[in-house]
Design an enzyme around this catalytic site. Structure first.
Site, mmCIF file in Angstrom:
data_model
loop_
_atom_site.group_PDB
_atom_site.id
_atom_site.type_symbol
_atom_site.label_atom_id
_atom_site.label_comp_id
_atom_site.label_asym_id
_atom_site.label_seq_id
_atom_site.Cartn_x
_atom_site.Cartn_y
_atom_site.Cartn_z
ATOM 1 N N SER A 1 1.155 -1.515 0.076
ATOM 2 C CA SER A 1 0.180 0.243 -0.099
ATOM 3 C C SER A 1 0.837 1.321 0.104
ATOM 4 O O SER A 1 1.583 1.195 1.275
ATOM 5 C CB SER A 1 -0.614 -0.316 1.208
ATOM 6 N N HIS B 1 -1.252 -1.707 -3.969
ATOM 7 C CA HIS B 1 -2.512 -1.233 -3.577
ATOM 8 C C HIS B 1 -2.720 0.152 -3.014
ATOM 9 O O HIS B 1 -1.774 0.969 -2.220
ATOM 10 C CB HIS B 1 -2.670 -2.130 -1.739
ATOM 11 N N ASP C 1 -4.859 3.470 -1.556
ATOM 12 C CA ASP C 1 -6.310 3.394 -0.326
ATOM 13 C C ASP C 1 -7.320 4.735 -0.402
ATOM 14 O O ASP C 1 -6.263 5.660 -0.791
ATOM 15 C CB ASP C 1 -5.591 3.579 1.191
ATOM 16 N N MET D 1 -9.558 7.008 0.624
ATOM 17 C CA MET D 1 -10.366 7.164 1.883
ATOM 18 C C MET D 1 -11.215 8.833 1.700
ATOM 19 O O MET D 1 -10.359 9.733 1.058
ATOM 20 C CB MET D 1 -9.254 7.656 2.998
ATOM 21 N N HIS E 1 -8.761 0.132 -3.042
ATOM 22 C CA HIS E 1 -9.477 -0.391 -2.077
ATOM 23 C C HIS E 1 -10.166 0.890 -1.221
ATOM 24 O O HIS E 1 -9.725 1.997 -1.512
ATOM 25 C CB HIS E 1 -8.987 0.043 -1.236
ATOM 26 N N MET F 1 -13.304 3.130 0.374
ATOM 27 C CA MET F 1 -13.017 3.127 1.485
ATOM 28 C C MET F 1 -13.593 5.102 1.761
ATOM 29 O O MET F 1 -13.654 5.920 2.099
ATOM 30 C CB MET F 1 -11.819 3.421 2.673
ATOM 31 N N MET G 1 -10.532 -7.030 6.259
ATOM 32 C CA MET G 1 -9.851 -6.306 6.944
ATOM 33 C C MET G 1 -9.168 -6.047 8.734
ATOM 34 O O MET G 1 -10.342 -6.950 9.061
ATOM 35 C CB MET G 1 -10.401 -4.845 6.908
ATOM 36 N N ASP H 1 -5.710 -7.360 5.147
ATOM 37 C CA ASP H 1 -4.969 -5.946 5.018
ATOM 38 C C ASP H 1 -4.975 -5.118 6.498
ATOM 39 O O ASP H 1 -6.361 -5.100 6.857
ATOM 40 C CB ASP H 1 -6.085 -4.774 4.068
#
Ligand code: DX5
Ligand code: ZN
Length: 218
Positions: A8, A33, A35, A37, A66, A68, A137, A175
């Site tokens: 990540s 990866h 992330d 957010m 990913h 979120m 997670m 993760d």
């Protein structure tokens, strides 16, 4: 089982992103990866589709995105267009998850579902056959560098059993809080894709750390 490492980039130095990506690639990472957010679903804010697009233009690694974010249906197309190869949505963020997974599948990219630590596996009973990737997670999403939640080992084992009962192949990923002490445990429990953030980005020699992890995975 061919196990894969997905570093990540959440906590890498963004001012030297290209250089950091090169280290990740030459260490032998299998996937990247990313992330995403939004400051709503999770307390932290990271980056959006434009950054994904820029990363896509300078790496040959497949990108797992990913998400979120609240209301992922409003943004899914941007992340697919930006170059996401695997698009992962949180069960907890979508009222119409079946429709969302269908949208991802129809776009010709791989679809994934992520589950928060407190969310049971039973919620995806009617979706498991429609996805390519299941992300367990092992911390509460939002930040890198958190402590692995030990109860998640049992959840990984359970997920492995469920996946092995399916006719199609589904990647099982973990993760959060992965380090050199717990990695063997998560592999033994059945994880196939290991997402790792700070253990790589905060190490003195990210390339070497990746090689070390890859060794354990093989
Ligand atoms: C956490 C993110 C993770 C994070 C992992 O919400 O989804 O991908 O970057 O970082 P570490 O490995 O440092 O826990
Ligand atoms: Zn993640």
């Amino acid at each position: 089982m061919l196990r894969k490492l997905a570093p990540s980039i959440l906590d890498v130095d963004f001012t030297c992103l290209e250089r950091e990506l090169k280290k990740i690639e030459s260490g032998g990472a299998d996937l990247l990866h990313l992330d995403i957010m939004d400051g709503n679903f999770v307390p932290n804010i990271s980056f959006g589709p434009r950054m994904v697009e820029s990363i896509k233009s300078i790496t040959s690694l497949p990108l797992e995105v990913h998400l979120m974010i609240e209301k992922p249906e409003n943004h899914i197309k941007s992340f697919i267009d930006a170059g996401g190869d695997i698009v992962i949505v949180h069960y907890e963020t979508s009222k119409h998850l079946d429709r969302l997974i269908q949208t991802i599948n129809e776009a010709g990219v791989e679809s994934g579902i992520a589950l928060n630590p407190a969310t049971p596996l039973s919620v995806i009973e009617y979706l498991i056959n429609k996805i390519d990737y299941l992300l367990i997670m092992t911390v509460n999403p939002g930040f890198g560098g958190q402590k692995f939640i030990p109860e998640m080992i049992g959840k990984i084992e359970k997920a492995r059993k469920i996946i092995d009962m399916q006719k199609k192949s589904i990647s099982l990923a973990v993760d959060g809080g992965i380090n050199l002490d717990n990695i063997s445990k998560v592999i033994k429990a059945g994880a196939e894709i290991i997402v790792a953030g700070q253990i790589i980005s905060k190490s003195e020699n990210p390339e070497e750390t990746i090689k070390k992890i890859k060794n354990i995975l093989s």
